[in-house]
Design a protein around this motif. Structure first.
Motif, PDB file in Angstrom:
ATOM      1  N   LYS A  95       1.531   1.972  -3.406  1.00  0.00           N
ATOM      2  CA  LYS A  95       0.395   2.451  -4.054  1.00  0.00           C
ATOM      3  C   LYS A  95       0.006   3.867  -3.793  1.00  0.00           C
ATOM      4  O   LYS A  95      -0.534   4.728  -4.804  1.00  0.00           O
ATOM      5  CB  LYS A  95      -0.841   1.619  -3.785  1.00  0.00           C
TER       6      LYS A  95
ATOM      7  N   ARG B 276      -8.447   2.420   2.321  1.00  0.00           N
ATOM      8  CA  ARG B 276      -7.474   2.504   1.029  1.00  0.00           C
ATOM      9  C   ARG B 276      -8.004   1.179   0.105  1.00  0.00           C
ATOM     10  O   ARG B 276      -9.006   0.448   0.463  1.00  0.00           O
ATOM     11  CB  ARG B 276      -6.061   2.072   1.411  1.00  0.00           C
TER      12      ARG B 276
ATOM     13  N   ASP C   2       0.683  -1.014   0.073  1.00  0.00           N
ATOM     14  CA  ASP C   2      -0.061   0.049  -0.020  1.00  0.00           C
ATOM     15  C   ASP C   2       0.748   1.223  -0.161  1.00  0.00           C
ATOM     16  O   ASP C   2       0.383   2.229  -0.706  1.00  0.00           O
ATOM     17  CB  ASP C   2      -0.833   0.062   1.158  1.00  0.00           C
TER      18      ASP C   2
ATOM     19  N   GLN D 285      -8.799  -2.445   1.020  1.00  0.00           N
ATOM     20  CA  GLN D 285      -8.407  -2.944   2.557  1.00  0.00           C
ATOM     21  C   GLN D 285      -9.647  -3.166   3.322  1.00  0.00           C
ATOM     22  O   GLN D 285     -10.558  -2.780   3.198  1.00  0.00           O
ATOM     23  CB  GLN D 285      -8.202  -1.276   3.416  1.00  0.00           C
TER      24      GLN D 285
END
Length: 387
Positions: free
Chosen positions: A139, A171, A136, A174
């Motif tokens: 990202k 996110r 993440d 998630q």
């Protein structure tokens, strides 16, 4: 000195350092990448001049908090930070207990540099960790890893008695289970304060373009609400309840600078794209500086400041701002102070209706506060009260 109803809420100085190593795809802050390097000595001199001009607008104040934000202020040399803080101290009286916060990214955390910031007068740091998941982080466009982030937290804990770090939730993809585990890991390292922000798609960002093209999906409102509720539950149990919608702290460890904003105090904004709210002889005034770093620099060198906006707020506008800021806090607002600022009285029928819906409640000392059920719909609550 001018007496005014924001005085007891404190006087803060916000200094904006607009430069970053890279632009994060979700970020709509006034931040810029300059591959050719930054002339820090020239910018420092401009900061000194603009601080001096701000002091002429707000004489006799005592600074209760200073916040160096950005951008990435931890890219500054400690000597530059020291020069800025010295300029503030020679312009106003600085309270002995003043909170002095510097924002830092884990990629720019070095022990020697942090030692220098501490010596310069910084006594609190806020780290932009953003996620404890390496995939993440990539990202989100972050340049650090989880290990680097946690190492930065350790460095902050070594040199500063007070520190905080940020995480972004909701996110893409998630799950509540993953967020609970990540939040638990964060709380095990957070001594006193966490800022936990729900990811939103801001206009004119790379994420906005990806979202519009169908290449980026974030949790829908119902799924995001589950993550929000989970955040409150886990942080409450850990002893860091939310004192503001997105900020959690142990009692007494709240960000004093941000409380100046939310309690509707006075603050000056220095640097490219900085905003302020100051009291003048005419009333509460909104200020803003030129956003472009190079254009701001030229303005300051030419005029002594980079201001492009000085707008006298009407009492109604000031009252609306007071509601919008103050109702973000769990402690709520004083209706009598709203009346002093706005010249209006809150509508008792609307208050009764919102109470009946369980969205607001009275607190100690006749304060009016949004309830846990009301926080997810705060904008609607504020709009109803301000109507």
């Amino acid at each position: 000195m001018i007496q005014h109803p924001t005085q007891d809420a404190g006087f803060g100085v916000y200094v904006h350092w607009p430069f970053c190593l890279s632009k994060c795809p979700y970020c709509d802050f006034n931040s810029h990448v300059r591959a050719g390097g930054i002339d820090e000595s020239r910018f420092l001199e401009a900061f000194r001049r603009e601080i001096g001009h701000a002091g002429e607008m707000t004489p006799g104040r005592t600074v209760s908090s200073i916040f160096l934000g950005g951008g990435t202020p931890s890219l500054m040399q400690p000597a530059t930070v020291a020069g800025i803080l010295d300029a503030i101290a020679t312009t106003w009286s600085v309270a002995r207990t003043a909170e002095v916060t510097l924002e830092a990214n884990p990629t720019s955390v070095e022990a020697e540099r942090f030692r220098g910031y501490r010596a310069a007068g910084v006594n609190r740091v806020s780290l932009g960790v953003q996620a404890l998941d390496d995939g993440d982080l990539r990202k989100l466009g972050r340049l650090h890893s989880v290990d680097e982030a946690l190492a930065a937290v350790d460095v902050a804990a070594k040199y500063f008695g007070r520190f905080s770090f940020d995480l972004i939730y909701a996110r893409p993809d998630q799950t509540p289970k993953a967020w609970r585990a990540e939040l638990g890991r964060a709380l095990s390292r957070a001594a006193e304060h966490l800022s936990l922000y729900q990811l939103t798609i801001e206009p004119d960002t790379w994420f906005a373009r990806l979202h519009a093209a169908g290449r980026l999906t974030i949790p829908d409102p119902e799924a995001a609400r589950v993550l929000y509720d989970l955040t409150q539950e886990v942080c409450d149990k850990a002893g860091l309840p939310a004192y503001e919608i997105s900020n959690h702290a142990r009692p007494g460890a709240e960000s004093r600078h941000n409380l100046v904003y939310w309690r509707y105090g006075e603050y000056v904004g220095v640097g490219p794209g900085a905003h302020g709210r100051v009291m003048t002889a005419k009333g509460r005034t909104a200020t803003a500086t030129e956003r472009s770093p190079e254009d701001w620099l030229a303005r300051v060198e030419r005029h002594g400041h980079g201001l492009v906006e000085q707008t006298l707020l009407t009492r109604e506008e000031a009252g609306d701002e007071f509601l919008l800021m103050g109702l973000r806090l769990r402690e709520g607002i004083e209706p009598a102070r709203y009346r002093t600022i706005s010249g209006r009285t809150l509508d008792h029928e609307r208050i009764a209706e919102l109470m009946g819906d369980g969205l607001i409640a009275h607190r100690v000392g006749a304060r009016l506060a949004v309830t846990p059920a009301g926080f997810p719909v705060l904008d609607a609550v504020v709009a109803d009260l301000a109507a």
